[in-house]
Scaffold this motif. Structure first.
Motif, PDB file in Angstrom:
ATOM      1  N   THR A 212       0.830  -1.207   0.000  1.00 24.91           N
ATOM      2  CA  THR A 212       0.000   0.000   0.000  1.00 24.91           C
ATOM      3  C   THR A 212       0.860   1.250   0.000  1.00 24.91           C
ATOM      4  O   THR A 212       0.599   2.212  -0.733  1.00 24.91           O
ATOM      5  CB  THR A 212      -0.924  -0.003   1.234  1.00 24.91           C
ATOM      6  N   MET A 213       1.912   1.248   0.818  1.00 21.75           N
ATOM      7  CA  MET A 213       2.806   2.406   0.856  1.00 21.75           C
ATOM      8  C   MET A 213       3.511   2.607  -0.493  1.00 21.75           C
ATOM      9  O   MET A 213       3.738   3.742  -0.931  1.00 21.75           O
ATOM     10  CB  MET A 213       3.854   2.220   1.964  1.00 21.75           C
ATOM     11  N   ALA A 214       3.838   1.499  -1.150  1.00 19.54           N
ATOM     12  CA  ALA A 214       4.481   1.604  -2.464  1.00 19.54           C
ATOM     13  C   ALA A 214       3.530   2.204  -3.492  1.00 19.54           C
ATOM     14  O   ALA A 214       3.931   3.032  -4.327  1.00 19.54           O
ATOM     15  CB  ALA A 214       4.966   0.227  -2.909  1.00 19.54           C
ATOM     16  N   LEU A 215       2.255   1.800  -3.448  1.00 24.66           N
ATOM     17  CA  LEU A 215       1.275   2.350  -4.387  1.00 24.66           C
ATOM     18  C   LEU A 215       1.075   3.846  -4.156  1.00 24.66           C
ATOM     19  O   LEU A 215       0.851   4.606  -5.108  1.00 24.66           O
ATOM     20  CB  LEU A 215      -0.059   1.619  -4.232  1.00 24.66           C
TER      21      LEU A 215
ATOM     22  N   ALA B  70       5.021   7.019   5.809  1.00 28.70           N
ATOM     23  CA  ALA B  70       4.777   5.581   5.851  1.00 28.70           C
ATOM     24  C   ALA B  70       4.771   5.048   7.281  1.00 28.70           C
ATOM     25  O   ALA B  70       4.300   3.930   7.523  1.00 28.70           O
ATOM     26  CB  ALA B  70       5.833   4.847   5.037  1.00 28.70           C
ATOM     27  N   LEU B  71       5.293   5.822   8.216  1.00 31.99           N
ATOM     28  CA  LEU B  71       5.246   5.442   9.629  1.00 31.99           C
ATOM     29  C   LEU B  71       4.078   6.110  10.352  1.00 31.99           C
ATOM     30  O   LEU B  71       3.477   5.504  11.250  1.00 31.99           O
ATOM     31  CB  LEU B  71       6.555   5.822  10.326  1.00 31.99           C
ATOM     32  N   ILE B  72       3.776   7.340   9.965  1.00 36.72           N
ATOM     33  CA  ILE B  72       2.774   8.118  10.704  1.00 36.72           C
ATOM     34  C   ILE B  72       1.355   7.694  10.367  1.00 36.72           C
ATOM     35  O   ILE B  72       0.545   7.413  11.262  1.00 36.72           O
ATOM     36  CB  ILE B  72       2.971   9.624  10.414  1.00 36.72           C
ATOM     37  N   ILE B  73       1.031   7.621   9.085  1.00 32.79           N
ATOM     38  CA  ILE B  73      -0.353   7.353   8.678  1.00 32.79           C
ATOM     39  C   ILE B  73      -0.838   5.967   9.091  1.00 32.79           C
ATOM     40  O   ILE B  73      -1.941   5.838   9.639  1.00 32.79           O
ATOM     41  CB  ILE B  73      -0.513   7.570   7.159  1.00 32.79           C
ATOM     42  N   PRO B  74      -0.080   4.885   8.856  1.00 34.50           N
ATOM     43  CA  PRO B  74      -0.573   3.568   9.299  1.00 34.50           C
ATOM     44  C   PRO B  74      -0.759   3.464  10.806  1.00 34.50           C
ATOM     45  O   PRO B  74      -1.552   2.637  11.280  1.00 34.50           O
ATOM     46  CB  PRO B  74       0.518   2.599   8.815  1.00 34.50           C
TER      47      PRO B  74
END
Length: 275
Positions: free
Chosen positions: A128-131, A140-144
């Motif tokens: 998901t982060m790659a997309l 990529a650390l904060i949102i999830p």
């Protein structure tokens, strides 16, 4: 009377012993950070503080971008904590005080996600982060980590017992909407629970290692735990330098806990009693 006195002395002795066992790893970390690796390997082990702390600090700063990685970690930990406090408390207030179709089923599904290991979500989360094009960035650390099932469960239990339905109804009659009731009625009464959840989230985010190691491909964005892991060399480990880095990384956590310790303990004890 004598039996009560001996019981009290035995209880205090057990508590003192438990305190010593709890403090030993921290004291040993300081001892290792103030000595050399040769002193650490010595037998019998050296249990006194040494005079090499500042030399070890200099070695840490020479080998890793310590302050840059600490700043990255602080940004991630603070942002994640604020988002978790907002979204988890908002969702928990909804689950606790408002009825809607499928509420119980949705809450059970939410609790079921707590049974899944975090490693199970690593691959789909990375995809998901790659997309989104976030691989290598702090987003990529904060949102999830912006919300989690434990925080929602914790705050829901607190809201259910600390806010009476009559208070919510009175706020509604006074013209407060959903968000107004949440902001002016729910949050002020939940400060101890929020303090507990905030410290719990901050410490977890600060110490997180696995997910940052996977997703942070940019050396300028690595967090503190990932940076310190590079001190473990393939052909030998300078334990005095590693322990010095761990000790320095621990200082912000001690400061945060010292500032919010009273609210943290109050929230934990009240949650235990209410539960």
């Amino acid at each position: 009377m004598t039996r009560i006195r001996w019981r009290g002395l035995a209880l205090h002795a057990v508590l003192v012993l438990a305190l010593l066992v709890f403090l030993f790893p921290f004291v040993w970390t300081i001892i290792m950070a103030t000595n050399t690796t040769a002193d650490i390997y010595r037998f019998p082990p050296k249990f006194s503080f040494g005079g090499h702390f500042f030399d070890n600090v200099r070695h840490v700063l020479d080998n890793v971008a310590f302050f840059q990685s600490m700043a990255n970690t602080a940004v991630v930990a603070i942002s994640t904590t604020l988002l978790v406090l907002f979204f988890d408390s908002l969702a928990a207030f909804t689950f606790a005080k408002f009825r809607f179709p499928g509420r119980n089923a949705l809450f059970v599904i939410l609790l079921a996600t707590m049974l899944l290991p975090a490693q199970l979500a690593a691959v789909p989360q990375f995809q998901t982060m790659a997309l989104l094009g976030w691989v290598g960035s702090l987003k990529a650390l904060i949102i999830p980590g912006a919300a989690n099932a434990f925080g929602i469960f914790w705050m829901r239990q607190y809201f259910r017992s600390s806010i009476h339905d009559e208070l919510v109804e009175a706020a509604t009659l006074d013209g407060c909407g959903f968000f107004g009731t949440y902001w002016h009625v729910a949050l002020p009464s939940a400060r101890p629970a929020l303090a507990f959840l905030g410290i719990f989230t901050f410490v977890g985010s600060w110490n997180d290692y696995m997910w940052p190691l996977i997703v942070l491909t940019n050396p300028d964005h690595v967090t503190l735990q990932v940076a310190l892991s590079t001190l473990n060399r393939a052909h030998g480990v300078d334990y005095s330098m590693v322990m010095t880095g761990a000790l320095l990384a621990m200082i912000p956590l001690v400061i945060v806990f010292a500032l919010f310790a009273r609210q943290f303990i109050k929230g934990a004890t009240e949650g235990a009693v209410r539960g």
